[in-house]
Design an enzyme around this catalytic site. Structure first.
Site, short mmCIF file in Angstrom:
data_model
loop_
_atom_site.label_atom_id
_atom_site.label_comp_id
_atom_site.label_asym_id
_atom_site.label_seq_id
_atom_site.Cartn_x
_atom_site.Cartn_y
_atom_site.Cartn_z
N LYS A 1 35.91 29.00 41.65
CA LYS A 1 37.05 29.64 41.35
C LYS A 1 37.54 30.52 41.99
CE LYS A 1 35.96 28.53 36.35
NZ LYS A 1 35.12 28.79 35.05
N ASP B 1 41.36 32.86 30.66
CA ASP B 1 40.52 31.60 30.27
C ASP B 1 41.54 31.09 28.86
OD1 ASP B 1 38.83 30.29 31.76
OD2 ASP B 1 37.30 31.45 31.16
N GLN C 1 32.67 34.42 33.06
CA GLN C 1 31.89 33.11 32.88
C GLN C 1 30.89 32.85 31.90
OE1 GLN C 1 32.64 30.44 35.27
NE2 GLN C 1 31.44 29.24 33.83
#
Ligand code: NAP
Length: 283
Positions: free
Chosen positions: A53, A120, A97
């Site tokens: 990412k 997200d 994460q």
């Protein structure tokens, strides 16, 4: 095989290119789009995801700021970092994460992220806005599924769509996105009676189950669009989806492969959400 394969790698490259152009336009206006990536602990799979990412972001002219915290980090320490990132005007997107270590409550962490920095798309406010039909950021995997359908030229309005799996991460937001796009949506799960019968009626099938090749090719309606979200590692190390690909491809009109379908789109949609957060900040 009759189905057209929807190439997630190619589409993701296109999305990354579009994001890079938008990121450079922001930079030209003095706004450096920035994504803070927070990783707690040393789970090797999470470390690989975070590296990928971060690399994607930098290649798209987004500043990626890594925050690696030890597994012993307390929830209070993590929440304090999120509070600092929330308040930092140089940070536009925040990604924690998952999974976080067991002693940290992931829901509390996600809720602590400022909803307008929630790259997200997992904050309850963003899921709520999606449910209300006025989305800000949708979760990345569901957004990737919708882009793949659009790329495949799949008519969504009026179509009968089935989503198998009702997780907050994938199934539920995909179902909302499809309903918002005027599909008639059936949301299935482990208690669904006659799953094969439900699938047989569907023009669009989204499988997000986590069981290797669970959806049989014969269940697919001829001409359907099949989006396979599943990522399952077999004992022989092969990666397969939730759909029996070869048999399903005999009947479907379009289908996503695993790997190379939804996975790369998830990563690309994170960049899209980040640059959108920066655009909203700059507007
Ligand atoms: P999850 O939270 O474990 O949810 C799985 C869902 O599947 C649940 O709703 C469950 O039903 C349902 N299910 C399980 N067995 C079933 C059965 N026999 N029949 C019908 N439904 C069944 O998983 P997730 O996080 O949504 O992930 C799903 C898959 O997508 C996994 O393989 C994951 O690795 C993959 N994934 C891929 C990406 C990507 O970028 N490509 C991103 C995220 C996830 P109940 O609710 O009744 O238990």
């Amino acid at each position: 095989m009759s189905a057209r394969i929807l190439d997630g790698n190619a589409l993701a490259a296109q999305v990354r290119g579009e994001v890079a152009v938008r990121a450079q336009a922001l930079r030209a206006r003095g706004v450096v789009p920035a994504l803070a990536v927070v990783l707690v602990g040393d789970d090797p799979a999470s470390a690989v995801y975070v590296r990928a990412k971060t690399k994607d972001a930098r290649e798209a002219h987004i500043d990626a700021i890594d925050h690696r915290l030890p597994a012993s980090t307390s929830e209070a320490e993590l929440l304090a970092l999120i509070a600092r990132l929330n308040a930092d005007p140089a940070v536009h997107g925040i990604l924690v994460q998952l999974p976080v270590p067991a002693h940290i409550n992931a829901d509390r962490v996600i809720e602590a992220i400022r909803p307008d920095k929630d790259a997200d798309g997992l904050h309850p406010e963003n899921l709520g806005r999606l449910a209300q039909g006025r989305p800000r950021f949708a979760a990345c995997t569901p957004s990737g599924c919708m882009r793949l359908l659009a790329h495949g030229g799949v008519e969504i309005a009026g179509a009968r769509a089935i989503v198998i799996g009702r997780s907050v991460l994938v199934g539920k937001p995909v179902a909302l996105l499809l309903a918002n796009a005027n599909a008639t949506v059936t949301l299935c799960h482990s208690k669904t009676r006659d799953l094969a019968g439900e699938i047989a009626r569907a023009d669009i099938v989204v499988a997000a189950i986590g069981r290797p090749e669970f959806v049989q090719g014969e269940w697919i309606k001829p001409g359907a669009a099949v989006i396979d979200v599943g990522i399952n590692r077999l004992a022989d190390r092969r990666l397969v989806g939730d759909v029996a690909f070869a048999a399903a491809a005999e009947r479907a009109a379009v289908i996503t492969p695993v790997p190379g379908g939804v996975g790369p789109m998830t990563r690309a949609c994170l960049l899209d959400n980040t640059v959108r957060a920066a655009e909203l900040f700059a507007s």
